[in-house]
Motif scaffolding. Structure first.
Motif, PDB file in Angstrom:
ATOM      1  N   MET A  68       0.825  -1.208   0.000  1.00  0.00           N
ATOM      2  CA  MET A  68       0.000   0.000   0.000  1.00  0.00           C
ATOM      3  C   MET A  68       0.862   1.263   0.000  1.00  0.00           C
ATOM      4  O   MET A  68       0.490   2.278  -0.592  1.00  0.00           O
ATOM      5  CB  MET A  68      -0.922  -0.003   1.204  1.00  0.00           C
ATOM      6  CG  MET A  68      -1.936  -1.145   1.216  1.00  0.00           C
ATOM      7  SD  MET A  68      -2.877  -1.278  -0.329  1.00  0.00           S
ATOM      8  CE  MET A  68      -3.650   0.332  -0.414  1.00  0.00           C
ATOM      9  N   LEU A  69       2.003   1.226   0.647  1.00  0.00           N
ATOM     10  CA  LEU A  69       2.888   2.396   0.624  1.00  0.00           C
ATOM     11  C   LEU A  69       3.507   2.604  -0.751  1.00  0.00           C
ATOM     12  O   LEU A  69       3.831   3.734  -1.130  1.00  0.00           O
ATOM     13  CB  LEU A  69       3.984   2.245   1.678  1.00  0.00           C
ATOM     14  CG  LEU A  69       3.504   2.208   3.137  1.00  0.00           C
ATOM     15  CD1 LEU A  69       4.686   2.053   4.087  1.00  0.00           C
ATOM     16  CD2 LEU A  69       2.717   3.466   3.477  1.00  0.00           C
ATOM     17  N   LEU A  72      -5.358  17.202  -1.843  1.00  0.00           N
ATOM     18  CA  LEU A  72      -5.615  15.895  -2.456  1.00  0.00           C
ATOM     19  C   LEU A  72      -4.400  14.978  -2.331  1.00  0.00           C
ATOM     20  O   LEU A  72      -4.521  13.789  -2.051  1.00  0.00           O
ATOM     21  CB  LEU A  72      -5.999  16.081  -3.921  1.00  0.00           C
ATOM     22  CG  LEU A  72      -7.392  16.654  -4.190  1.00  0.00           C
ATOM     23  CD1 LEU A  72      -7.588  16.909  -5.676  1.00  0.00           C
ATOM     24  CD2 LEU A  72      -8.471  15.709  -3.666  1.00  0.00           C
ATOM     25  N   TRP A  73      -3.220  15.534  -2.566  1.00  0.00           N
ATOM     26  CA  TRP A  73      -2.002  14.739  -2.429  1.00  0.00           C
ATOM     27  C   TRP A  73      -1.835  14.233  -0.993  1.00  0.00           C
ATOM     28  O   TRP A  73      -1.536  13.066  -0.765  1.00  0.00           O
ATOM     29  CB  TRP A  73      -0.786  15.568  -2.841  1.00  0.00           C
ATOM     30  CG  TRP A  73      -0.524  15.547  -4.313  1.00  0.00           C
ATOM     31  CD1 TRP A  73      -0.766  16.542  -5.203  1.00  0.00           C
ATOM     32  CD2 TRP A  73       0.047  14.471  -5.049  1.00  0.00           C
ATOM     33  NE1 TRP A  73      -0.398  16.163  -6.479  1.00  0.00           N
ATOM     34  CE2 TRP A  73       0.118  14.882  -6.404  1.00  0.00           C
ATOM     35  CE3 TRP A  73       0.505  13.199  -4.721  1.00  0.00           C
ATOM     36  CZ2 TRP A  73       0.623  14.076  -7.418  1.00  0.00           C
ATOM     37  CZ3 TRP A  73       1.008  12.397  -5.726  1.00  0.00           C
ATOM     38  CH2 TRP A  73       1.057  12.821  -7.053  1.00  0.00           C
ATOM     39  N   LEU A  74      -2.017  15.127  -0.030  1.00  0.00           N
ATOM     40  CA  LEU A  74      -1.861  14.723   1.359  1.00  0.00           C
ATOM     41  C   LEU A  74      -2.936  13.729   1.793  1.00  0.00           C
ATOM     42  O   LEU A  74      -2.666  12.774   2.541  1.00  0.00           O
ATOM     43  CB  LEU A  74      -1.899  15.966   2.258  1.00  0.00           C
ATOM     44  CG  LEU A  74      -1.601  15.745   3.747  1.00  0.00           C
ATOM     45  CD1 LEU A  74      -0.263  15.051   3.937  1.00  0.00           C
ATOM     46  CD2 LEU A  74      -1.641  17.055   4.520  1.00  0.00           C
ATOM     47  N   ALA A  75      -4.167  13.921   1.297  1.00  0.00           N
ATOM     48  CA  ALA A  75      -5.239  12.979   1.613  1.00  0.00           C
ATOM     49  C   ALA A  75      -4.931  11.592   1.050  1.00  0.00           C
ATOM     50  O   ALA A  75      -5.155  10.568   1.705  1.00  0.00           O
ATOM     51  CB  ALA A  75      -6.569  13.486   1.080  1.00  0.00           C
ATOM     52  N   TRP A  76      -4.412  11.553  -0.184  1.00  0.00           N
ATOM     53  CA  TRP A  76      -4.043  10.275  -0.787  1.00  0.00           C
ATOM     54  C   TRP A  76      -2.945   9.577   0.039  1.00  0.00           C
ATOM     55  O   TRP A  76      -2.991   8.368   0.272  1.00  0.00           O
ATOM     56  CB  TRP A  76      -3.582  10.478  -2.221  1.00  0.00           C
ATOM     57  CG  TRP A  76      -3.010   9.247  -2.852  1.00  0.00           C
ATOM     58  CD1 TRP A  76      -1.698   8.958  -3.055  1.00  0.00           C
ATOM     59  CD2 TRP A  76      -3.737   8.115  -3.332  1.00  0.00           C
ATOM     60  NE1 TRP A  76      -1.543   7.732  -3.635  1.00  0.00           N
ATOM     61  CE2 TRP A  76      -2.799   7.179  -3.826  1.00  0.00           C
ATOM     62  CE3 TRP A  76      -5.092   7.795  -3.408  1.00  0.00           C
ATOM     63  CZ2 TRP A  76      -3.163   5.974  -4.374  1.00  0.00           C
ATOM     64  CZ3 TRP A  76      -5.458   6.579  -3.967  1.00  0.00           C
ATOM     65  CH2 TRP A  76      -4.508   5.684  -4.441  1.00  0.00           C
ATOM     66  N   ALA A  77      -1.959  10.348   0.494  1.00  0.00           N
ATOM     67  CA  ALA A  77      -0.881   9.764   1.283  1.00  0.00           C
ATOM     68  C   ALA A  77      -1.413   9.210   2.604  1.00  0.00           C
ATOM     69  O   ALA A  77      -1.038   8.107   3.036  1.00  0.00           O
ATOM     70  CB  ALA A  77       0.203  10.810   1.537  1.00  0.00           C
ATOM     71  N   LEU A 134       1.324   6.696  -7.235  1.00  0.00           N
ATOM     72  CA  LEU A 134       0.446   6.266  -8.329  1.00  0.00           C
ATOM     73  C   LEU A 134      -0.266   7.427  -9.024  1.00  0.00           C
ATOM     74  O   LEU A 134      -0.307   7.472 -10.268  1.00  0.00           O
ATOM     75  CB  LEU A 134      -0.569   5.249  -7.791  1.00  0.00           C
ATOM     76  CG  LEU A 134      -1.529   4.642  -8.819  1.00  0.00           C
ATOM     77  CD1 LEU A 134      -0.763   3.907  -9.904  1.00  0.00           C
ATOM     78  CD2 LEU A 134      -2.513   3.692  -8.125  1.00  0.00           C
ATOM     79  N   PRO A 135      -0.842   8.409  -8.313  1.00  0.00           N
ATOM     80  CA  PRO A 135      -1.487   9.529  -9.032  1.00  0.00           C
ATOM     81  C   PRO A 135      -0.508  10.307  -9.912  1.00  0.00           C
ATOM     82  O   PRO A 135      -0.856  10.726 -11.024  1.00  0.00           O
ATOM     83  CB  PRO A 135      -2.045  10.398  -7.897  1.00  0.00           C
ATOM     84  CG  PRO A 135      -2.195   9.466  -6.753  1.00  0.00           C
ATOM     85  CD  PRO A 135      -1.065   8.509  -6.865  1.00  0.00           C
ATOM     86  N   VAL A 173      -1.436   5.271   3.944  1.00  0.00           N
ATOM     87  CA  VAL A 173      -0.884   4.871   5.239  1.00  0.00           C
ATOM     88  C   VAL A 173      -1.934   4.120   6.050  1.00  0.00           C
ATOM     89  O   VAL A 173      -1.635   3.106   6.700  1.00  0.00           O
ATOM     90  CB  VAL A 173      -0.376   6.112   5.996  1.00  0.00           C
ATOM     91  CG1 VAL A 173       0.007   5.744   7.426  1.00  0.00           C
ATOM     92  CG2 VAL A 173       0.817   6.709   5.277  1.00  0.00           C
ATOM     93  N   ALA A 174      -3.182   4.602   6.018  1.00  0.00           N
ATOM     94  CA  ALA A 174      -4.244   3.908   6.743  1.00  0.00           C
ATOM     95  C   ALA A 174      -4.488   2.521   6.178  1.00  0.00           C
ATOM     96  O   ALA A 174      -4.718   1.558   6.919  1.00  0.00           O
ATOM     97  CB  ALA A 174      -5.525   4.736   6.713  1.00  0.00           C
ATOM     98  N   ALA A 175      -4.444   2.395   4.833  1.00  0.00           N
ATOM     99  CA  ALA A 175      -4.650   1.080   4.217  1.00  0.00           C
ATOM    100  C   ALA A 175      -3.510   0.127   4.534  1.00  0.00           C
ATOM    101  O   ALA A 175      -3.699  -1.097   4.526  1.00  0.00           O
ATOM    102  CB  ALA A 175      -4.803   1.231   2.702  1.00  0.00           C
TER     103      ALA A 175
END
Length: 321
Positions: A1-2, A51-56, A7-8, A60-62
């Motif tokens: 996941m990390l 958006l970038w920070l939310a994706w990161a 990927l974006p 991390v949560a996943a």
């Protein structure tokens, strides 16, 4: 996941931009065009970083980060249990019945003790056999199958034809030294102590001083004697069981004395011993896993909503009528 973090950027870098099939709508008002442009002003740039920070944070949560909680010692109900089985010559007497079949005393004792072992999960169990001498067949172990296999391999006369009850108790005292669990000896015999270096009473005093409780089981029918052509000859052969000596051993050590005259009563005695309350000893240290993903998951969702808010909500324009 990390590994999914870039990927974006990779998709934006290598995939061609989407092109609409319809004609574009041209708006002649420069004010609306500036608002529609994602890079106009500072709001579009902040939304992109959100958006970038939310994706990161979602990656991390996943990945499901975890922590380790404090060490805990759950209680473990167990005891150190030693089994002592008589292998003297009188244990070959065929005065017991299993399934309508006459068997010798040792065979009947093996069947009952094997069933007893099935219910002793968690205990450390050892096995002593005695005749003219006493021998430790298995050390203290939680492997009940090993104890059962060693018991099955024993035969009458393996340790001699006589009976050394005192030596068997003394050997159990040495084998059960140390440890914090409750220490118990279950001694099964069908005769009178007539061998060994220690008398049963002296050995019982040693067991009492060592904190070892002894339960004695006198096993055998009342009519001990010789057999001829399948018939018992009363009044001859081995002497009767010395129940008084076995009772004295139990009284000295704080245990109980039992008398079993057949297989059914022997099974009932071991069932009663099985119901004795064990002490609670602390088990091995355990550390619980603590999930850490809720915090980055919540932060990522909040940032995602804030970044998409200008595109999904309609904000009232200043001066609109």
């Amino acid at each position: 996941m990390l590994l999914a973090l870039p990927l974006p950027w990779l998709l934006r870098r290598w995939l061609p931009p989407s092109r609409g099939d319809g004609d574009a709508l041209r708006v002649p008002y420069t004010g609306l065009g500036a608002i529609a442009a994602p890079h106009a002003g500072g709001r579009g740039g902040r939304a992109s970083w959100m958006l970038w920070l939310a994706w990161a944070l979602l990656c991390v949560a996943a990945a499901r980060p975890q922590g380790v909680g404090p060490a805990e010692h759950p209680p473990q109900a167990a005891r150190d249990l030693m089994l002592a089985v008589d292998l003297s010559g009188s244990m070959s007497e065929e005065d017991m019945v299993i399934g309508r079949r006459a068997v010798d005393r040792l065979t009947a004792a093996k069947a009952v003790i094997a069933d007893f072992l099935e219910r002793r999960a968690g205990d450390r169990i050892g096995l002593i056999v005695f005749g003219q001498r006493a021998y430790a067949v298995t050390p203290m172990t939680r492997d009940r199958d090993s104890v059962r296999q060693q018991l099955d391999r024993t035969v009458v006369g393996l340790a001699g034809r006589e009976t050394a009850i005192g030596d068997a108790i003394a050997l159990a005292v040495r084998r059960l030294q140390g440890g914090e669990a409750e220490r118990v000896l279950v001694l099964l015999t069908d005769g009178v102590s007539n061998a060994g270096a220690l008398t049963p009473q002296k050995a019982a005093e040693l067991a009492r001083d060592a904190g070892l409780r002894v339960h004695t089981v006198a096993f055998g029918s009342d009519g001990d004697g010789l057999q001829a052509l399948g018939f018992r000859l009363p009044g001859a052969g081995e002497p009767a069981i010395d129940e008084a000596a076995l009772q004295a051993i139990a009284d000295t050590t704080g245990g109980r004395a039992f008398r079993a005259r057949d297989t059914e009563s022997l099974a009932g005695i071991y069932a009663e011993i099985d119901r004795l309350e064990p002490i609670e000893a602390p088990g091995p240290a355990l550390r619980a896993r603590v999930e850490r993903y809720p915090l980055p998951l919540a932060a990522g969702c909040v940032l995602l909503l804030l970044a998409l808010a200008p595109r999904t909500w309609r904000w009232p324009m200043r001066g609109a009528r």
